[in-house]
Design a protein around this motif. Structure first.
Motif, short mmCIF file in Angstrom:
data_model
loop_
_atom_site.label_atom_id
_atom_site.label_comp_id
_atom_site.label_asym_id
_atom_site.label_seq_id
_atom_site.Cartn_x
_atom_site.Cartn_y
_atom_site.Cartn_z
N UNK A 1 19.06 -25.06 13.28
CA UNK A 1 18.42 -23.91 13.91
C UNK A 1 18.95 -22.59 13.35
N UNK A 2 20.18 -22.62 12.79
CA UNK A 2 20.73 -21.43 12.14
C UNK A 2 19.87 -21.02 10.96
N UNK A 3 19.55 -21.99 10.09
CA UNK A 3 18.71 -21.67 8.93
C UNK A 3 17.29 -21.32 9.36
N UNK A 4 16.79 -21.97 10.42
CA UNK A 4 15.46 -21.63 10.92
C UNK A 4 15.41 -20.16 11.33
N UNK A 5 16.44 -19.71 12.03
CA UNK A 5 16.47 -18.33 12.51
C UNK A 5 16.57 -17.35 11.34
N UNK A 6 17.48 -17.62 10.41
CA UNK A 6 17.67 -16.71 9.27
C UNK A 6 16.39 -16.61 8.45
N UNK A 7 15.81 -17.77 8.10
CA UNK A 7 14.61 -17.78 7.26
C UNK A 7 13.41 -17.22 8.01
N UNK A 8 13.25 -17.60 9.28
CA UNK A 8 12.11 -17.11 10.06
C UNK A 8 12.17 -15.61 10.27
N UNK A 9 13.34 -15.08 10.61
CA UNK A 9 13.48 -13.64 10.83
C UNK A 9 13.22 -12.86 9.56
N UNK A 10 13.73 -13.38 8.44
CA UNK A 10 13.50 -12.71 7.16
C UNK A 10 12.01 -12.61 6.85
N UNK A 11 11.29 -13.70 7.04
CA UNK A 11 9.87 -13.71 6.73
C UNK A 11 9.06 -12.79 7.65
N UNK A 12 9.39 -12.79 8.93
CA UNK A 12 8.63 -11.94 9.84
C UNK A 12 8.99 -10.47 9.59
N UNK A 13 10.19 -10.23 9.06
CA UNK A 13 10.55 -8.87 8.67
C UNK A 13 9.69 -8.38 7.51
N UNK A 14 9.50 -9.25 6.50
CA UNK A 14 8.61 -8.92 5.40
C UNK A 14 7.18 -8.70 5.91
N UNK A 15 6.78 -9.51 6.88
CA UNK A 15 5.42 -9.37 7.43
C UNK A 15 5.25 -8.00 8.08
N UNK A 16 6.26 -7.55 8.83
CA UNK A 16 6.21 -6.23 9.47
C UNK A 16 6.12 -5.15 8.40
N UNK A 17 6.91 -5.29 7.35
CA UNK A 17 6.90 -4.29 6.28
C UNK A 17 5.54 -4.23 5.58
N UNK A 18 4.99 -5.41 5.26
CA UNK A 18 3.70 -5.44 4.56
C UNK A 18 2.57 -4.89 5.41
N UNK A 19 2.58 -5.20 6.71
CA UNK A 19 1.55 -4.69 7.62
C UNK A 19 1.60 -3.17 7.70
N UNK A 20 2.80 -2.64 7.87
CA UNK A 20 2.96 -1.18 7.95
C UNK A 20 2.59 -0.51 6.63
N UNK A 21 3.00 -1.12 5.52
CA UNK A 21 2.70 -0.55 4.20
C UNK A 21 1.20 -0.44 3.97
N UNK A 22 0.46 -1.48 4.32
CA UNK A 22 -0.99 -1.46 4.14
C UNK A 22 -1.62 -0.32 4.92
N UNK A 23 -1.23 -0.17 6.18
CA UNK A 23 -1.81 0.87 7.03
C UNK A 23 -1.44 2.27 6.54
N UNK A 24 -0.17 2.48 6.22
CA UNK A 24 0.31 3.80 5.82
C UNK A 24 -0.33 4.24 4.50
N UNK A 25 -0.36 3.33 3.51
CA UNK A 25 -0.94 3.69 2.21
C UNK A 25 -2.45 3.87 2.29
N UNK A 26 -3.13 3.10 3.13
CA UNK A 26 -4.58 3.26 3.26
C UNK A 26 -4.91 4.63 3.83
N UNK A 27 -4.15 5.04 4.84
CA UNK A 27 -4.34 6.39 5.41
C UNK A 27 -4.06 7.46 4.36
N UNK A 28 -3.00 7.27 3.59
CA UNK A 28 -2.61 8.23 2.56
C UNK A 28 -3.65 8.33 1.45
N UNK A 29 -4.15 7.18 0.99
CA UNK A 29 -5.06 7.16 -0.15
C UNK A 29 -6.48 7.58 0.20
#
Length: 427
Positions: free
Chosen positions: A100-128
């Motif tokens: 469960x330690x590796x599940x947490x580390x890997x899962x949190x990392x991936x959902x962190x990237x998901x948050x970043x990508x979601x925000x990036x898409x919205x912010x850049x679309x508004x900007x462009x």
């Protein structure tokens, strides 16, 4: 009456993938290429591009991506042979509860990237597009749930998107790179550009390897569908050496020629704004659906449920909330730091499979595993400490030290058991 979904309906989150469900090298190659076509990887390439001359830059990118590809291919081979993903392999390596330690580390990392990508898409679309700033949050919510649709479907959805998006992105990249080379004055112009920043070769290779190593550690979510170990190795190298290498090269090119690392900014500078928006959308979608799929698979193992689709929706919701809260603004440095602590997981898993289990895991449904596999957890801790304190290529150090530590612990333990048996026999 509500029934538990079948493993096939949920992409086998808690069981091996049967041979009749395995995929071809081209199917997996497309899915993995879509995964590695990632905006953040270009930024890593951009950091390298401004720190070295052109020939040294190419060497650094080649070495970093070859090491990444070899690491991911090693795990991919095991996944194909066993039909298991990293989360399930971790049970043999770290124990029923220890995994469960590796599940947490890997899962949190991936959902962190998901948050970043979601925000990036919205912010850049508004900007462009010049939309009002107030549209940013609604767009984050829209993209946060829209990006997970193909992941919700499962492997079929990821493959369908990649069949369309990967060829389109390759064409767009080829057009942009051609223009960039022309703007730089051809090969002679590129060779004449001098570095504007400083970075050591080891640090640069660490950056290239570490930025996407969390994805490489979880590429087993797709290589477990491979028909053979050879198929998995070829598909993984194709994606992580060539695909990830292309992304870092684009970032480096842009940094050299336009002082921009991101493909969208590069295309805007080239007068290709509309194509830039299309590239951004495809680039992020093919990575976003893979990251939330990774989160779902790790989450299923963490809470021991087959309901991958439900966990996928939950992951998209968590990532969307994190994006709206602004977590993406400080998450990237933290995720790069995790690049130090994630590779040892793969190192211990490889040592466990090849040395501990002699290339043959027992049946997961019948075997009784300890709650905590102390040798595996100890080796992971040793590998992580070595990577964190190493002045050399930290992720590589973490993988090698973790694997060697686990192997050494097993050898010493076996020698101690044999010695005790000899003493007892002599009494």
């Amino acid at each position: 009456m509500t029934t538990e979904p079948t493993p096939k309906e949920q992409d086998y989150p808690l069981s091996p993938v049967p041979m009749d469900q395995r995929k071809s090298v081209w199917s997996m190659g497309l899915v993995l290429l879509g995964f590695t076509f990632f905006t953040a990887t270009m930024w890593a390439g951009g950091s390298v591009g401004v720190a070295f001359d052109f020939s040294t830059m190419l060497m650094v990118l080649a070495v970093g991506n070859l090491l990444l590809g070899a690491y991911a291919a090693g795990l991919g081979y095991i996944a194909a042979k066993t039909g298991l993903n990293t989360a399930l392999m971790s049970r043999f390596t770290f124990g029923e509860l220890g995994s469960k330690l590796s599940d947490f580390i890997l899962g949190f990392t991936q959902i962190g990237w998901y948050a970043w990508g979601t925000a990036t898409m919205a912010i850049l679309l508004v900007k462009l597009t010049g939309m009002p700033e107030g549209m940013t949050t609604p767009l984050m919510v829209l993209f946060g749930f829209a990006f997970c649709i193909t992941a919700f479907i499962g492997y079929r959805g990821l493959e369908w998107l990649s069949r369309v998006a990967v060829p389109a992105m390759i064409i767009l990249v080829a057009v942009s790179m051609s223009i960039a080379t022309s703007d730089a004055g051809g090969l002679s112009g590129l060779l004449a550009i001098t570095p504007t920043d400083e970075m050591g070769v080891a640090a640069a290779i660490t950056l290239v390897f570490g930025t996407f190593v969390s994805g490489g550690t979880q590429a087993t979510n797709w290589t477990r569908f491979a028909k053979s170990g050879k198929t998995a190795v070829i598909a993984t190298l194709l994606a992580f050496f060539l695909g990830n290498g292309l992304m870092t090269l684009i970032g480096a090119f842009g940094a050299l020629v336009y002082q921009q690392a991101d493909i969208v900014d590069i295309m805007v500078a080239q007068g290709l704004a509309t194509l830039g928006i299309l590239m951004l959308f495809l680039n992020l979608w093919t990575t976003q659906d893979n990251t939330v799929y990774n989160f779902a698979v790790a989450g299923c193992n963490l809470i021991r449920t087959r309901r991958r689709k439900s966990v996928t929706i939950a992951g998209a919701a968590i990532g969307t909330v994190l994006a709206v809260m602004g977590m993406y603004e400080w998450l990237i440095p933290f995720l790069v730091l995790l690049g130090t602590f994630i590779p040892p997981i793969g190192g211990v898993i490889m040592a466990s499979y090849f040395v501990g289990y002699k290339r043959q895991y027992p049946d997961l449904t019948t075997v009784t595993l300890p709650a905590f596999n102390v040798p595996g957890l100890a080796a992971y801790a040793i590998g992580s400490a070595a990577a964190y304190t190493s002045p050399w290529i930290a992720p590589i150090v973490g993988v090698i030290v973790a694997a060697l530590s686990y192997s050494l612990i097993l050898v010493v333990s076996e020698a101690v058991r044999e010695r005790k048996a000899q003493v007892m026999g002599a009494i």
